[in-house]
Motif scaffolding. Sequence first.
Motif, PDB file in Angstrom:
ATOM      1  N   PHE A 148      40.601  35.182  41.215  1.00 12.56           N
ATOM      2  CA  PHE A 148      41.947  34.630  41.324  1.00 12.56           C
ATOM      3  C   PHE A 148      42.380  34.026  40.000  1.00 12.56           C
ATOM      4  O   PHE A 148      41.561  33.515  39.237  1.00 12.56           O
ATOM      5  CB  PHE A 148      41.991  33.545  42.416  1.00 12.56           C
ATOM      6  N   GLU A 149      43.671  34.059  39.785  1.00  9.24           N
ATOM      7  CA  GLU A 149      44.257  33.390  38.628  1.00  9.24           C
ATOM      8  C   GLU A 149      44.018  31.887  38.764  1.00  9.24           C
ATOM      9  O   GLU A 149      44.012  31.341  39.867  1.00  9.24           O
ATOM     10  CB  GLU A 149      45.766  33.669  38.598  1.00  9.24           C
ATOM     11  N   SER A 150      43.805  31.227  37.637  1.00 11.79           N
ATOM     12  CA  SER A 150      43.638  29.775  37.626  1.00 11.79           C
ATOM     13  C   SER A 150      44.258  29.247  36.328  1.00 11.79           C
ATOM     14  O   SER A 150      44.745  30.022  35.509  1.00 11.79           O
ATOM     15  CB  SER A 150      42.150  29.410  37.690  1.00 11.79           C
ATOM     16  N   GLU A 151      44.220  27.949  36.159  1.00 13.11           N
ATOM     17  CA  GLU A 151      44.727  27.365  34.909  1.00 13.11           C
ATOM     18  C   GLU A 151      43.965  27.923  33.715  1.00 13.11           C
ATOM     19  O   GLU A 151      44.546  28.181  32.667  1.00 13.11           O
ATOM     20  CB  GLU A 151      44.617  25.837  34.946  1.00 13.11           C
ATOM     21  N   ALA A 152      42.661  28.109  33.887  1.00 11.44           N
ATOM     22  CA  ALA A 152      41.826  28.601  32.792  1.00 11.44           C
ATOM     23  C   ALA A 152      41.881  30.119  32.643  1.00 11.44           C
ATOM     24  O   ALA A 152      41.578  30.660  31.591  1.00 11.44           O
ATOM     25  CB  ALA A 152      40.377  28.165  33.012  1.00 11.44           C
TER      26      ALA A 152
END
Length: 185
Positions: free
Chosen positions: A164-168
Amino acid sequence: MKQLMTSFIIVLILVSCNLAKEIKQIPMDKEVISETEADINKTVTDAYRAWSFDSADELDFEEIRSYFTSTASIQTAANGELSTVSLEDAILSFQKSISDGNLTLMEEFEIAGKTQYFGGIAHRISYHAYYFNTKDSIGARAVNTLQLVKIKGKWLINTVLREFESEALKFPEEYNDIQNRMLKD
């Protein structure tokens, strides 16, 4: 002779007109795909659609199972770790989220995908997104790698490996515009 030549020209014109109707124009910006890739695309699209619901009463878990092998697994990579569950465990967890009231609506859809295949095996990179509980904004974006196998003439998903996409970890920039165009449609 003149009458024969005129008849021949008329027949030739009629045949040409009929052939012109049968030729389909392919837009220059559309990539031509094989029947195999079209079948794989359909399996992936239909599987995402099967997991999606506006009302839990709409869900058909047998339909969901029909897009996967009997030994399918769903794996999630996150924070340098890998978790793996069977399809059956994923369905049980999904059902629990619904019955606990944590999930009241879900729509999963593909933004873009790329497929490679050889014989009866295929690998698809699928850039996709989810709506959770509302369609006001996208709840999550992820990249799946799907391994498919053709069994008895049907393409089935054997493994889902996702992150999943995350801040990092940002979603690939090249697909942001595609997502924005899809949301406007």
